[in-house]
Scaffold this active site. Sequence first.
Site, PDB file in Angstrom:
ATOM      1  N   LYS A  94      15.505  32.372  -4.650  1.00 21.02           N
ATOM      2  CA  LYS A  94      15.194  33.227  -4.224  1.00 21.02           C
ATOM      3  C   LYS A  94      16.194  33.530  -3.594  1.00 21.02           C
ATOM      4  CE  LYS A  94      11.158  35.091  -1.776  1.00 21.02           C
ATOM      5  NZ  LYS A  94       9.771  35.010  -1.770  1.00 21.02           N
ATOM      6  N   ALA A 109      12.284  24.493  -5.494  1.00 19.38           N
ATOM      7  CA  ALA A 109      12.358  24.910  -4.768  1.00 19.38           C
ATOM      8  C   ALA A 109      10.458  25.214  -4.628  1.00 19.38           C
ATOM      9  CB  ALA A 109      11.548  26.601  -5.478  1.00 19.38           C
ATOM     10  N   THR A 137       6.082  15.300  -2.776  1.00 12.44           N
ATOM     11  CA  THR A 137       6.495  14.473  -1.269  1.00 12.44           C
ATOM     12  C   THR A 137       5.624  13.347  -1.275  1.00 12.44           C
ATOM     13  OG1 THR A 137       6.024  14.718   0.941  1.00 12.44           O
ATOM     14  CG2 THR A 137       4.935  16.442  -0.872  1.00 12.44           C
ATOM     15  N   ASP A 138       5.742  12.422  -0.039  1.00  9.64           N
ATOM     16  CA  ASP A 138       4.752  11.275   0.245  1.00  9.64           C
ATOM     17  C   ASP A 138       3.408  11.564   0.825  1.00  9.64           C
ATOM     18  OD1 ASP A 138       6.045  11.567   2.314  1.00  9.64           O
ATOM     19  OD2 ASP A 138       6.559   9.448   2.811  1.00  9.64           O
ATOM     20  N   GLU A 139       3.492  12.898   1.564  1.00 13.43           N
ATOM     21  CA  GLU A 139       3.231  13.661   2.567  1.00 13.43           C
ATOM     22  C   GLU A 139       1.559  13.945   1.880  1.00 13.43           C
ATOM     23  OE1 GLU A 139       4.380  16.645   4.970  1.00 13.43           O
ATOM     24  OE2 GLU A 139       6.374  15.895   4.653  1.00 13.43           O
ATOM     25  N   TYR A 197       1.245  23.161   3.892  1.00 13.95           N
ATOM     26  CA  TYR A 197       2.393  22.117   3.168  1.00 13.95           C
ATOM     27  C   TYR A 197       1.527  20.685   1.926  1.00 13.95           C
ATOM     28  CZ  TYR A 197       5.890  19.642   1.559  1.00 13.95           C
ATOM     29  OH  TYR A 197       7.516  18.831   0.980  1.00 13.95           O
ATOM     30  N   SER A 210      -0.535  22.127  -0.693  1.00 18.93           N
ATOM     31  CA  SER A 210       0.290  22.864  -1.596  1.00 18.93           C
ATOM     32  C   SER A 210       0.942  21.610  -2.693  1.00 18.93           C
ATOM     33  CB  SER A 210       1.096  24.355  -1.475  1.00 18.93           C
ATOM     34  OG  SER A 210       1.980  23.295  -0.392  1.00 18.93           O
ATOM     35  N   LYS A 211       1.548  20.965  -2.134  1.00 25.13           N
ATOM     36  CA  LYS A 211       2.561  19.835  -2.538  1.00 25.13           C
ATOM     37  C   LYS A 211       1.606  19.265  -3.739  1.00 25.13           C
ATOM     38  CE  LYS A 211       5.841  19.875  -3.026  1.00 25.13           C
ATOM     39  NZ  LYS A 211       6.558  20.243  -3.888  1.00 25.13           N
ATOM     40  N   PRO A 257      12.301  18.425  21.533  1.00 24.08           N
ATOM     41  CA  PRO A 257      10.795  18.504  21.466  1.00 24.08           C
ATOM     42  C   PRO A 257      10.024  17.769  21.078  1.00 24.08           C
ATOM     43  CG  PRO A 257      11.326  20.318  20.004  1.00 24.08           C
ATOM     44  CD  PRO A 257      12.819  19.592  20.409  1.00 24.08           C
ATOM     45  N   TYR A 288       6.627  15.712  19.225  1.00 27.16           N
ATOM     46  CA  TYR A 288       5.414  16.258  19.167  1.00 27.16           C
ATOM     47  C   TYR A 288       4.038  14.737  19.591  1.00 27.16           C
ATOM     48  CZ  TYR A 288       6.772  19.548  16.682  1.00 27.16           C
ATOM     49  OH  TYR A 288       7.919  21.015  15.916  1.00 27.16           O
TER      50      TYR A 288
HETATM   51  P1  NAD Z   1      15.002  23.720   1.494  1.00 25.46           P
HETATM   52  O1  NAD Z   1      13.734  24.333   2.418  1.00 25.46           O
HETATM   53  O2  NAD Z   1      16.051  23.192   2.344  1.00 25.46           O
HETATM   54  O3  NAD Z   1      14.884  24.479   0.028  1.00 25.46           O
HETATM   55  C1  NAD Z   1      13.859  25.108  -0.061  1.00 25.46           C
HETATM   56  C2  NAD Z   1      15.163  26.325  -1.366  1.00 25.46           C
HETATM   57  O4  NAD Z   1      13.752  26.871  -2.442  1.00 25.46           O
HETATM   58  C3  NAD Z   1      15.626  27.079  -1.096  1.00 25.46           C
HETATM   59  O5  NAD Z   1      16.865  27.368  -1.712  1.00 25.46           O
HETATM   60  C4  NAD Z   1      14.341  28.510  -0.671  1.00 25.46           C
HETATM   61  O6  NAD Z   1      15.725  29.270  -1.014  1.00 25.46           O
HETATM   62  C5  NAD Z   1      14.103  28.016  -2.751  1.00 25.46           C
HETATM   63  N1  NAD Z   1      13.121  29.153  -1.915  1.00 25.46           N
HETATM   64  C6  NAD Z   1      11.878  28.946  -2.022  1.00 25.46           C
HETATM   65  N2  NAD Z   1      10.716  30.159  -1.829  1.00 25.46           N
HETATM   66  C7  NAD Z   1      11.443  30.735  -3.806  1.00 25.46           C
HETATM   67  C8  NAD Z   1      10.482  31.011  -4.210  1.00 25.46           C
HETATM   68  N3  NAD Z   1       9.719  31.371  -4.424  1.00 25.46           N
HETATM   69  N4  NAD Z   1      11.097  30.363  -5.584  1.00 25.46           N
HETATM   70  C9  NAD Z   1      12.643  30.896  -5.292  1.00 25.46           C
HETATM   71  N5  NAD Z   1      13.083  30.148  -5.000  1.00 25.46           N
HETATM   72  C10 NAD Z   1      12.493  29.704  -4.254  1.00 25.46           C
HETATM   73  O7  NAD Z   1      13.692  22.397   0.717  1.00 25.46           O
HETATM   74  P2  NAD Z   1      14.250  20.510   0.698  1.00 25.46           P
HETATM   75  O8  NAD Z   1      13.465  20.005   1.905  1.00 25.46           O
HETATM   76  O9  NAD Z   1      15.542  20.792   0.055  1.00 25.46           O
HETATM   77  O10 NAD Z   1      13.085  19.898  -0.246  1.00 25.46           O
HETATM   78  C11 NAD Z   1      13.283  21.055  -2.056  1.00 25.46           C
HETATM   79  C12 NAD Z   1      11.962  19.936  -2.417  1.00 25.46           C
HETATM   80  O11 NAD Z   1      11.784  18.693  -2.089  1.00 25.46           O
HETATM   81  C13 NAD Z   1      10.606  20.228  -2.007  1.00 25.46           C
HETATM   82  O12 NAD Z   1       9.407  20.859  -3.059  1.00 25.46           O
HETATM   83  C14 NAD Z   1      10.322  19.803  -1.079  1.00 25.46           C
HETATM   84  O13 NAD Z   1       8.551  19.383  -0.606  1.00 25.46           O
HETATM   85  C15 NAD Z   1      10.525  18.194  -1.299  1.00 25.46           C
HETATM   86  N6  NAD Z   1      10.539  17.328  -0.400  1.00 25.46           N
HETATM   87  C16 NAD Z   1      11.144  17.368   0.252  1.00 25.46           C
HETATM   88  C17 NAD Z   1      11.445  16.243   1.412  1.00 25.46           C
HETATM   89  C18 NAD Z   1      12.231  16.760   2.549  1.00 25.46           C
HETATM   90  O14 NAD Z   1      11.957  15.371   3.911  1.00 25.46           O
HETATM   91  N7  NAD Z   1      12.608  17.759   2.982  1.00 25.46           N
HETATM   92  C19 NAD Z   1      10.739  15.446   1.382  1.00 25.46           C
HETATM   93  C20 NAD Z   1      10.327  14.928  -0.587  1.00 25.46           C
HETATM   94  C21 NAD Z   1      10.233  16.231  -1.109  1.00 25.46           C
HETATM   95  P1  TYD Z   2       9.691  16.849   9.941  1.00 24.36           P
HETATM   96  O1  TYD Z   2      10.883  16.447   9.990  1.00 24.36           O
HETATM   97  O2  TYD Z   2       8.792  18.716  10.236  1.00 24.36           O
HETATM   98  O3  TYD Z   2       8.854  16.490   8.773  1.00 24.36           O
HETATM   99  P2  TYD Z   2       7.319  16.202   8.449  1.00 24.36           P
HETATM  100  O4  TYD Z   2       6.786  16.586   8.934  1.00 24.36           O
HETATM  101  O5  TYD Z   2       7.454  16.941   6.835  1.00 24.36           O
HETATM  102  O6  TYD Z   2       7.449  14.894   8.498  1.00 24.36           O
HETATM  103  O7  TYD Z   2       8.503  15.803  11.355  1.00 24.36           O
HETATM  104  C1  TYD Z   2       8.627  14.358  10.762  1.00 24.36           C
HETATM  105  C2  TYD Z   2       8.270  14.107  12.292  1.00 24.36           C
HETATM  106  O8  TYD Z   2       8.754  14.697  13.883  1.00 24.36           O
HETATM  107  C3  TYD Z   2       7.131  14.806  12.309  1.00 24.36           C
HETATM  108  O9  TYD Z   2       6.285  13.383  13.036  1.00 24.36           O
HETATM  109  C4  TYD Z   2       7.330  15.692  13.225  1.00 24.36           C
HETATM  110  C5  TYD Z   2       7.766  15.301  14.252  1.00 24.36           C
HETATM  111  N1  TYD Z   2       8.920  16.500  15.226  1.00 24.36           N
HETATM  112  C6  TYD Z   2       8.977  16.119  16.062  1.00 24.36           C
HETATM  113  O10 TYD Z   2       8.209  15.790  16.911  1.00 24.36           O
HETATM  114  N2  TYD Z   2       9.285  17.648  17.316  1.00 24.36           N
HETATM  115  C7  TYD Z   2       9.583  18.122  16.335  1.00 24.36           C
HETATM  116  O11 TYD Z   2      10.405  19.589  16.845  1.00 24.36           O
HETATM  117  C8  TYD Z   2       9.974  18.048  14.797  1.00 24.36           C
HETATM  118  C9  TYD Z   2      10.652  19.375  13.849  1.00 24.36           C
HETATM  119  C10 TYD Z   2       9.116  17.092  14.014  1.00 24.36           C
END
Ligand code: NAD
Ligand code: TYD
Length: 339
Positions: free
Chosen positions: A37, A85, A128-130, A153, A156-157, A208, A210
């Site tokens: 998207k 996505a 995700t492991d979350e 988040y 929903s996952k 920042p 947390y």
């Molecule tokens: P991201 O936010 O970087 O990218 C998400 C992509 O999905 C974007 O390109 C966005 O345009 C697209 N998108 C969002 N809504 C959409 C819709 N309605 N239709 C079509 N496309 C849409 O995410 P990411 O960090 O690359 O994560 C990718 C996947 O991996 C996700 O499912 C996330 O839950 C999972 N994941 C991420 C992490 C992490 O650390 N980033 C860890 C474990 C799992």
């Molecule tokens: P994040 O990258 O948002 O991933 P997730 O919440 O999915 O693990 O955050 C990683 C960890 O870092 C989480 O414990 C929250 C913390 N965090 C901060 O302390 N400050 C920040 O500005 C952000 C974005 C995250």
Amino acid sequence: MKILVTGGAGFIGSAFIRMVLGAQEPVRGARVLNLDKLTYAGNPENLAAVAGDGRYRFARVDLCDAPAVEAIFEGFRPEVVVHFAAESHVDRSILSPEPVFETNLRGTFTLLEAVRKRGVARFVHISTDEVYGSIPAPEQADEGFPLRPSSPYSASKAGSDLLALSYFTTYGVPVTVTRASNNYGPCQFPEKLIPLMISNAMEDKPLPVYGDGLQVRDWLHVEDHCRAIVAVIEKSRAGEIYNIGGNRSLPNLDVIRKILEATSKREELIRMVADRPGHDRRYALTSAKLTAETGWAPVMEFERGLEATVGWYRDNPGWVERVKSGEYQRFYEINYGAR
Ligand code: NAD
Ligand code: TYD
């Protein structure tokens, strides 16, 4: 192999496409259609390396738009779907949960319906492991661990994981769910911990932290994650869940101090701020099942991966500026028009 990738303009999806179409060709004969998207997190610049490649196509489609998704299946007839996505950020999901539920639940449902009607050889649902929630030390979640998601988040996952698995049980759709730990690497939107801290440190802005900053995450380099997904496509079983971890647990403050060191900045940039509501204290998982069944294991040492990631952000200040300004969405509207 025709692979439909959803969310391929985002952080992990784009790394996956670059890897699959890269010189090593880990999936022989791969052709990719990227359905995205282009939300704030989707960035076509991440795919510059494959933009002119005849094996790559892009369709700007919202996953929730069922007729558009069906038209993609009709035209491309994918053999494998890799579903990245999502609305992927916990903080955004707390501030504004609705788009999270729309994309992560309704969007996944729309895609599963198209798959159910058309059929594919494998549907890989990227999760995700979350979904396991906070895990007390010294426990590690395996794939049978109870689901206790804390944020909109992660809830929903978890919901979309269960929905996808129900399509295996009920309709025989060959679904595999993967649950990865926190990813890091190039092209990650500077809202997540590592890229935010790198980009703030480079601009001498406060970092920042947390709460007390002692929350623990397991860190997985995005290329190790993408290699795991290739292994899942080629060697895993349908109807199964596979954890994907980096084998590197660290408290947030340790990660931040390593970033300060790598950017040659001082600890004074650290700002202790209010904690995130519902903040999970610790994530920890074992990927023994994936390793046993496919031979995959993470290879990127965290310090080396972090150094390379800092280097990438240092070399690409324009990328950070453009993703922050939303310039890509405007570029796309002007050059290609809205769907
Ligand atoms: P991201 O936010 O970087 O990218 C998400 C992509 O999905 C974007 O390109 C966005 O345009 C697209 N998108 C969002 N809504 C959409 C819709 N309605 N239709 C079509 N496309 C849409 O995410 P990411 O960090 O690359 O994560 C990718 C996947 O991996 C996700 O499912 C996330 O839950 C999972 N994941 C991420 C992490 C992490 O650390 N980033 C860890 C474990 C799992
Ligand atoms: P994040 O990258 O948002 O991933 P997730 O919440 O999915 O693990 O955050 C990683 C960890 O870092 C989480 O414990 C929250 C913390 N965090 C901060 O302390 N400050 C920040 O500005 C952000 C974005 C995250």
